[in-house]
Design a protein around this motif. Structure first.
Motif, PDB file in Angstrom:
ATOM      1  N   VAL A 224       0.854  -1.180   0.000  1.00  0.00           N
ATOM      2  CA  VAL A 224       0.000   0.000   0.000  1.00  0.00           C
ATOM      3  C   VAL A 224       0.893   1.233   0.000  1.00  0.00           C
ATOM      4  N   LEU A 225       0.363   2.319  -0.506  1.00  0.00           N
ATOM      5  CA  LEU A 225       1.042   3.601  -0.443  1.00  0.00           C
ATOM      6  C   LEU A 225       0.548   4.344   0.794  1.00  0.00           C
ATOM      7  N   ASP A 226       1.471   4.757   1.647  1.00  0.00           N
ATOM      8  CA  ASP A 226       1.093   5.411   2.893  1.00  0.00           C
ATOM      9  C   ASP A 226       1.818   6.743   3.020  1.00  0.00           C
ATOM     10  N   SER A 227       1.057   7.842   2.902  1.00  0.00           N
ATOM     11  CA  SER A 227       1.642   9.157   3.155  1.00  0.00           C
ATOM     12  C   SER A 227       1.123   9.724   4.470  1.00  0.00           C
ATOM     13  N   GLY A 228       0.511   8.875   5.285  1.00  0.00           N
ATOM     14  CA  GLY A 228       0.021   9.318   6.588  1.00  0.00           C
ATOM     15  C   GLY A 228      -1.250   8.657   7.048  1.00  0.00           C
ATOM     16  N   MET A 229      -1.849   7.794   6.218  1.00  0.00           N
ATOM     17  CA  MET A 229      -3.149   7.212   6.575  1.00  0.00           C
ATOM     18  C   MET A 229      -3.056   6.284   7.795  1.00  0.00           C
ATOM     19  N   VAL A 230      -1.928   5.590   7.952  1.00  0.00           N
ATOM     20  CA  VAL A 230      -1.797   4.666   9.088  1.00  0.00           C
ATOM     21  C   VAL A 230      -1.814   5.446  10.405  1.00  0.00           C
ATOM     22  N   LYS A 231      -1.123   6.576  10.448  1.00  0.00           N
ATOM     23  CA  LYS A 231      -1.120   7.396  11.665  1.00  0.00           C
ATOM     24  C   LYS A 231      -2.502   7.984  11.941  1.00  0.00           C
ATOM     25  N   LEU A 232      -3.211   8.359  10.882  1.00  0.00           N
ATOM     26  CA  LEU A 232      -4.576   8.861  11.074  1.00  0.00           C
ATOM     27  C   LEU A 232      -5.458   7.787  11.706  1.00  0.00           C
ATOM     28  N   LEU A 233      -5.363   6.569  11.190  1.00  0.00           N
ATOM     29  CA  LEU A 233      -6.175   5.478  11.723  1.00  0.00           C
ATOM     30  C   LEU A 233      -5.829   5.209  13.181  1.00  0.00           C
ATOM     31  N   GLU A 234      -4.548   5.187  13.496  1.00  0.00           N
ATOM     32  CA  GLU A 234      -4.135   4.933  14.875  1.00  0.00           C
ATOM     33  C   GLU A 234      -4.649   6.019  15.811  1.00  0.00           C
ATOM     34  N   ALA A 235      -4.642   7.262  15.341  1.00  0.00           N
ATOM     35  CA  ALA A 235      -5.131   8.367  16.168  1.00  0.00           C
ATOM     36  C   ALA A 235      -6.636   8.259  16.410  1.00  0.00           C
ATOM     37  N   VAL A 236      -7.393   7.874  15.386  1.00  0.00           N
ATOM     38  CA  VAL A 236      -8.838   7.719  15.528  1.00  0.00           C
ATOM     39  C   VAL A 236      -9.156   6.580  16.496  1.00  0.00           C
ATOM     40  N   GLU A 237      -8.477   5.455  16.338  1.00  0.00           N
ATOM     41  CA  GLU A 237      -8.738   4.313  17.220  1.00  0.00           C
ATOM     42  C   GLU A 237      -8.385   4.636  18.669  1.00  0.00           C
ATOM     43  N   ALA A 238      -7.347   5.443  18.860  1.00  0.00           N
ATOM     44  CA  ALA A 238      -6.989   5.842  20.226  1.00  0.00           C
ATOM     45  C   ALA A 238      -8.106   6.678  20.850  1.00  0.00           C
ATOM     46  N   GLU A 239      -8.726   7.548  20.060  1.00  0.00           N
ATOM     47  CA  GLU A 239      -9.827   8.372  20.561  1.00  0.00           C
ATOM     48  C   GLU A 239     -11.110   7.550  20.735  1.00  0.00           C
ATOM     49  N   TYR A 240     -11.322   6.618  19.848  1.00  0.00           N
ATOM     50  CA  TYR A 240     -12.554   5.812  19.863  1.00  0.00           C
ATOM     51  C   TYR A 240     -12.505   4.743  20.951  1.00  0.00           C
ATOM     52  N   GLY A 241     -11.298   4.265  21.233  1.00  0.00           N
ATOM     53  CA  GLY A 241     -11.142   3.264  22.279  1.00  0.00           C
ATOM     54  C   GLY A 241     -11.321   1.836  21.800  1.00  0.00           C
ATOM     55  N   GLU A 242     -11.492   1.650  20.506  1.00  0.00           N
ATOM     56  CA  GLU A 242     -11.674   0.303  19.960  1.00  0.00           C
ATOM     57  C   GLU A 242     -11.031   0.235  18.565  1.00  0.00           C
ATOM     58  N   THR A 243     -10.756  -0.985  18.135  1.00  0.00           N
ATOM     59  CA  THR A 243     -10.305  -1.207  16.762  1.00  0.00           C
ATOM     60  C   THR A 243     -11.499  -1.056  15.829  1.00  0.00           C
ATOM     61  N   VAL A 244     -11.304  -0.372  14.729  1.00  0.00           N
ATOM     62  CA  VAL A 244     -12.385  -0.161  13.768  1.00  0.00           C
ATOM     63  C   VAL A 244     -12.135  -1.001  12.516  1.00  0.00           C
ATOM     64  N   THR A 245     -13.136  -1.041  11.665  1.00  0.00           N
ATOM     65  CA  THR A 245     -13.019  -1.730  10.384  1.00  0.00           C
ATOM     66  C   THR A 245     -12.621  -0.720   9.306  1.00  0.00           C
ATOM     67  N   VAL A 246     -11.575  -1.049   8.527  1.00  0.00           N
ATOM     68  CA  VAL A 246     -11.142  -0.190   7.428  1.00  0.00           C
ATOM     69  C   VAL A 246     -11.914  -0.591   6.180  1.00  0.00           C
ATOM     70  N   ASN A 247     -12.769   0.294   5.708  1.00  0.00           N
ATOM     71  CA  ASN A 247     -13.534   0.019   4.481  1.00  0.00           C
ATOM     72  C   ASN A 247     -12.695   0.263   3.239  1.00  0.00           C
ATOM     73  N   SER A 248     -11.951   1.364   3.255  1.00  0.00           N
ATOM     74  CA  SER A 248     -11.141   1.735   2.094  1.00  0.00           C
ATOM     75  C   SER A 248      -9.989   2.604   2.563  1.00  0.00           C
ATOM     76  N   SER A 249      -8.822   2.374   1.985  1.00  0.00           N
ATOM     77  CA  SER A 249      -7.667   3.199   2.350  1.00  0.00           C
ATOM     78  C   SER A 249      -7.023   3.719   1.070  1.00  0.00           C
TER      79      SER A 249
END
Length: 374
Positions: A224-249
């Motif tokens: 995958v090409l990652d220019s920052g999406m992994v960090k965005l996901l990690e930040a959201v999950e930290a705020e949400y408190g749970e692992t989420v499902t990735v529909n599209s990246s």
């Protein structure tokens, strides 16, 4: 001795200069033998000595002398074919040389497949040969597709006429990372409005989770090409408190078209966007539990945006935004209570409808590099 006798000549003693001439002659023969090529790729060349090889150069091997970022460029300017990184188009040059140098080398480069363009020039002579692959819109695939692009590939033939004539062939071929990067060069050349940066090789990573391979033309390579999406996901999950499902990246340019996107520089294309939903969301979507879960995820994304400097957070149904980006949903208050404690105002039909219909939450960041080429 009678008149009919023929004198028998006696051998002249060998002089020092004769010994030197013989040594020079032997050294010359050995040098001629050492100048016959052996294919590093394993082509039949029984008369070729060990050590002869072909080496290649591109702008990406040269840039490694200035930019030492790990896994971005090569450490050497001239590299063997199996290590060669290259892109074509926009007058990018490719070079090949003999090692050791052989000025009598005759070269011919042939494109493997029409998609590899036209080597210009295709023939030359000398220890080093440079060509520019010329490509047209008809040759490079840029339309919507759910399949990976083929690798750009060239067959390089070198003939040496020193001593007896010897010919060898070697093939150079883009690896999966360069196949992906080539899509961005193609789009910059042939798609109106496309200005995204051509990604660096070190931004193309092994997918951290299998979900990242959804909607991915290059899933077979697990890249995958990652220019920052992994960090965005990690930040959201930290705020949400749970692992989420990735529909599209990440979606490559051709897959982004196939997904129906009308945005030339969609942030999904540079690996800076994530579409996500609560875990097991399909089972609760539209119900009270589903509305609460998607609302909490949306608010977690808004909180993550503030901490990461993300560009946009959206509540979406497919490609359609259901709510103004980067704005919170209305919260209960004294005039608009939440008697059933689902977090939603009881009399807010508009918000209820948005949360009932939402398929995912989207978060993205600005494109890197200001749209410049690599």
């Amino acid at each position: 001795m009678s008149n009919g006798d023929v004198p028998i000549p006696r051998p002249r003693p060998e002089r020092p200069e004769d010994q030197t001439a013989k040594a020079d002659q032997l050294q010359g023969a050995n040098q001629a033998a050492s100048n016959m090529p052996a294919s590093e790729a394993g082509a039949a060349c029984a008369d070729c000595p060990q050590g002869f090889k072909l080496e290649y150069k591109s702008r990406y091997t040269e840039q490694g002398q200035k930019d030492k970022t790990a896994n971005r460029y090569t450490k050497e300017v001239w590299v063997p074919g199996k290590e060669f990184i290259f892109l074509i188009g926009q007058d990018r040059k490719l070079s090949v040389r003999t090692n050791p140098p052989m000025a009598d080398a005759e070269w011919e480069v042939k494109a493997v497949g029409n998609h590899s363009g036209t080597p210009t020039p295709a023939k030359g002579k000398g220890a080093e040969f440079t060509w520019i692959p010329k490509v047209t819109a008809a040759q490079r695939p840029t339309s919507a597709s759910r399949s990976p692009n083929p690798a750009v590939e060239y067959e390089v033939t070198v003939k040496l006429t020193r001593g007896r004539s010897t010919t060898m062939k070697e093939t150079i071929k883009q690896d999966p990372r360069d196949i992906i990067r080539q899509e961005y060069v193609d789009a910059r050349m042939f798609r109106a409005g496309f200005t995204l940066h051509v990604p660096y090789r070190d931004w193309i990573i092994t997918a951290p989770r299998a979900e990242f391979l959804n909607n991915n033309n290059y899933a077979q390579y697990k890249l995958v090409l990652d220019s920052g999406m992994v960090k965005l996901l990690e930040a959201v999950e930290a705020e949400y408190g749970e692992t989420v499902t990735v529909n599209s990246s990440w979606r490559c340019p051709r897959r982004n078209l196939a997904a129906g996107s009308k945005v030339p520089n969609s942030n999904h294309q540079h690996g800076g966007a994530i579409d996500m939903a609560p875990a097991n969301y399909n089972g609760i979507r539209g119900a009270q539990a589903g509305r609460t879960a998607i609302m909490n995820l949306y608010r977690a994304a808004l909180a993550a945006k503030q901490k990461t400097g993300a560009r946009m957070v959206l509540l979406e149904k497919g490609p359609t935004a259901l709510h103004s980006g980067n704005t919170d949903l209305p919260r209960p208050d004294a005039k608009n209570p939440d008697k059933n404690s689902d977090g939603i105002r009881d009399n807010d039909a508009a918000t209820m409808s948005k949360l009932t219909n939402a398929s995912h939450v989207h978060i993205d960041k600005e494109p890197p590099g200001g749209g410049n080429d690599d």
